[in-house]
Design an enzyme around this catalytic site. Structure first.
Site, mmCIF file in Angstrom:
data_model
loop_
_atom_site.group_PDB
_atom_site.id
_atom_site.type_symbol
_atom_site.label_atom_id
_atom_site.label_comp_id
_atom_site.label_asym_id
_atom_site.label_seq_id
_atom_site.Cartn_x
_atom_site.Cartn_y
_atom_site.Cartn_z
ATOM 1 N N TYR A 150 2.912 2.632 1.250
ATOM 2 C CA TYR A 150 4.145 2.407 0.495
ATOM 3 C C TYR A 150 5.023 3.654 0.556
ATOM 4 O O TYR A 150 4.520 4.781 0.629
ATOM 5 C CB TYR A 150 3.804 2.029 -0.961
ATOM 6 N N TYR A 160 4.493 5.026 -9.682
ATOM 7 C CA TYR A 160 3.487 4.849 -8.629
ATOM 8 C C TYR A 160 2.357 5.870 -8.797
ATOM 9 O O TYR A 160 1.278 5.724 -8.224
ATOM 10 C CB TYR A 160 4.144 4.958 -7.253
HETATM 11 P P1 NAI Z 1 -4.891 -6.675 -3.512
HETATM 12 O O1 NAI Z 1 -5.248 -6.263 -4.903
HETATM 13 O O2 NAI Z 1 -4.895 -8.104 -3.181
HETATM 14 O O3 NAI Z 1 -5.780 -5.867 -2.452
HETATM 15 C C1 NAI Z 1 -6.397 -4.614 -2.705
HETATM 16 C C2 NAI Z 1 -7.811 -4.732 -2.174
HETATM 17 O O4 NAI Z 1 -8.528 -3.471 -2.210
HETATM 18 C C3 NAI Z 1 -8.660 -5.739 -2.974
HETATM 19 O O5 NAI Z 1 -9.130 -6.760 -2.129
HETATM 20 C C4 NAI Z 1 -9.803 -4.880 -3.487
HETATM 21 O O6 NAI Z 1 -11.010 -5.596 -3.680
HETATM 22 C C5 NAI Z 1 -9.889 -3.820 -2.388
HETATM 23 N N1 NAI Z 1 -10.719 -2.684 -2.808
HETATM 24 C C6 NAI Z 1 -10.575 -1.922 -3.931
HETATM 25 N N2 NAI Z 1 -11.584 -1.030 -4.000
HETATM 26 C C7 NAI Z 1 -12.366 -1.209 -2.901
HETATM 27 C C8 NAI Z 1 -13.560 -0.593 -2.411
HETATM 28 N N3 NAI Z 1 -14.165 0.413 -3.079
HETATM 29 N N4 NAI Z 1 -14.109 -1.054 -1.250
HETATM 30 C C9 NAI Z 1 -13.528 -2.063 -0.553
HETATM 31 N N5 NAI Z 1 -12.388 -2.676 -0.972
HETATM 32 C C10 NAI Z 1 -11.818 -2.261 -2.130
HETATM 33 O O7 NAI Z 1 -3.401 -6.086 -3.302
HETATM 34 P P2 NAI Z 1 -2.458 -5.908 -2.017
HETATM 35 O O8 NAI Z 1 -1.099 -5.695 -2.560
HETATM 36 O O9 NAI Z 1 -2.702 -7.001 -1.045
HETATM 37 O O10 NAI Z 1 -2.927 -4.511 -1.431
HETATM 38 C C11 NAI Z 1 -3.279 -4.298 -0.099
HETATM 39 C C12 NAI Z 1 -2.719 -2.975 0.415
HETATM 40 O O11 NAI Z 1 -1.294 -3.060 0.495
HETATM 41 C C13 NAI Z 1 -3.025 -1.756 -0.462
HETATM 42 O O12 NAI Z 1 -3.272 -0.632 0.347
HETATM 43 C C14 NAI Z 1 -1.716 -1.573 -1.215
HETATM 44 O O13 NAI Z 1 -1.551 -0.259 -1.696
HETATM 45 C C15 NAI Z 1 -0.755 -1.889 -0.079
HETATM 46 N N6 NAI Z 1 0.632 -2.140 -0.497
HETATM 47 C C16 NAI Z 1 0.894 -3.064 -1.469
HETATM 48 C C17 NAI Z 1 2.181 -3.257 -1.909
HETATM 49 C C18 NAI Z 1 2.449 -4.204 -3.044
HETATM 50 O O14 NAI Z 1 3.530 -4.088 -3.657
HETATM 51 N N7 NAI Z 1 1.573 -5.144 -3.333
HETATM 52 C C19 NAI Z 1 3.326 -2.517 -1.307
HETATM 53 C C20 NAI Z 1 2.939 -1.614 -0.251
HETATM 54 C C21 NAI Z 1 1.635 -1.435 0.129
#
Ligand code: NAI
Length: 270
Positions: A150, A160
């Site tokens: 991000y 953030y």
């Molecule tokens: P999400 O909450 O669906 O996905 C985050 C994932 O990280 C989850 O599946 C969770 O189980 C996993 N996770 C957390 N701890 C873990 C561990 N110890 N081992 C393995 N997996 C672990 O949310 P989202 O938004 O799909 O996030 C995916 C990526 O996108 C992240 O890196 C987030 O920072 C990034 N992102 C998200 C934005 C948003 O506004 N949603 C914007 C820009 C980037």
């Protein structure tokens, strides 16, 4: 519309928690483009059981791995290679978690033990994944690794919090490991800097509604959705982007190049 862009390719997708997850949307698109997949998430996330629906849809096994455990990662790559009968062509790192945000600590009062965990889960985990693949020689020549990030890595978005530092570190790991893996095996490592998106991780950011509306008004094309992010990741996993590596690629409807838009000026004049 599908183009068979990933025909014959085998990939590991980290981070599909529920159907809003960017990883979930990406797994669906990769499947449509004929890739073979392995899905993985932390054991605690797997207990929710949601991922089994996705696994059925994309015909992929689910292998649990806490991304902070080298033992789990080794097992994941071993089992994935066994399942595919060979090496891996692409990896999606779609993982983020901030303990201080979750526990309501502001940036100026973060707990450093929690901060270590945040940096490990959200940033150094990319190093751990790449290191595991490196040690096992698990990635095929020209393989593509994408991690999601991000723009708070470059500019201040106060709420953030410590995730801004985690994303800056993540992007740096992508460059540094990208250099090493590029030299060794033409493996590509990039980060995709995505618009704010309504997911479990996204909505954890304080004031997210205001945040997402502001970004929408500041982007000539509007905010990019999770499905559009999935499309972009597919291109990065495909052979059409063979020479793209060590980049932080903005997928944000133009937000990152904007000073101000008329929509925001009009809002200020109200
Ligand atoms: P999400 O909450 O669906 O996905 C985050 C994932 O990280 C989850 O599946 C969770 O189980 C996993 N996770 C957390 N701890 C873990 C561990 N110890 N081992 C393995 N997996 C672990 O949310 P989202 O938004 O799909 O996030 C995916 C990526 O996108 C992240 O890196 C987030 O920072 C990034 N992102 C998200 C934005 C948003 O506004 N949603 C914007 C820009 C980037």
């Amino acid at each position: 519309m599908a183009y068979n862009l990933l025909k014959g390719k085998k990939g590991i997708i980290f981070g599909a928690l529920d159907e809003k997850s960017i990883a979930w949307r990406t797994a669906l698109r990769c499947h449509e483009e004929s890739a073979q997949l392995v899905l993985t998430n932390a054991p605690v996330a797997l207990r929710m059981g949601e991922i089994n629906k996705l696994a059925e849809e994309v015909k992929a096994p689910v292998i649990g791995a806490d991304v902070t455990s080298m033992e789990d990662l080794k097992k994941l790559f071993e089992e994935s290679m066994k399942h595919f009968g060979g090496g891996i062509d692409f990896v999606l790192h779609s993982i983020g978690m901030s303990l201080n945000v979750r526990k309501g600590k502001s940036y100026t009062e973060i707990d450093y033990e929690w901060n270590k965990k945040t940096l490990d889960i959200s940033a150094m985990s990319l190093h751990r994944v790449l290191r595991t693949a490196w040690d096992m020689d698990a990635l095929n020549e020209g393989a593509s690794v994408v991690a999601l990030t991000y723009i708070a890595a470059q500019r201040v978005f106060p709420d953030y919090n410590e995730m801004a530092d985690a994303k800056a570190l993540l992007e740096s790991v992508a460059r540094s490991f990208g250099y090493n893996y590029g030299m060794k095996k033409k493996v590509r490592v990039n980060t995709v800097s995505q618009s704010p998106t309504r997911t479990t991780a996204g909505s954890g950011v304080k004031g997210f509604d205001g945040f997402i509306t502001y970004a929408e008004k500041m982007s000539p094309l509007g905010n990019a959705s999770a499905d559009e992010c999935a499309d972009y990741c597919v291109t990065l996993f495909s052979d059409l982007t063979k020479m793209v590596t060590m980049q932080n690629l903005f997928h944000d409807g133009g937000f990152s190049s904007i000073g101000v838009t008329e929509a925001v000026i009009n809002q200020m004049e109200k």
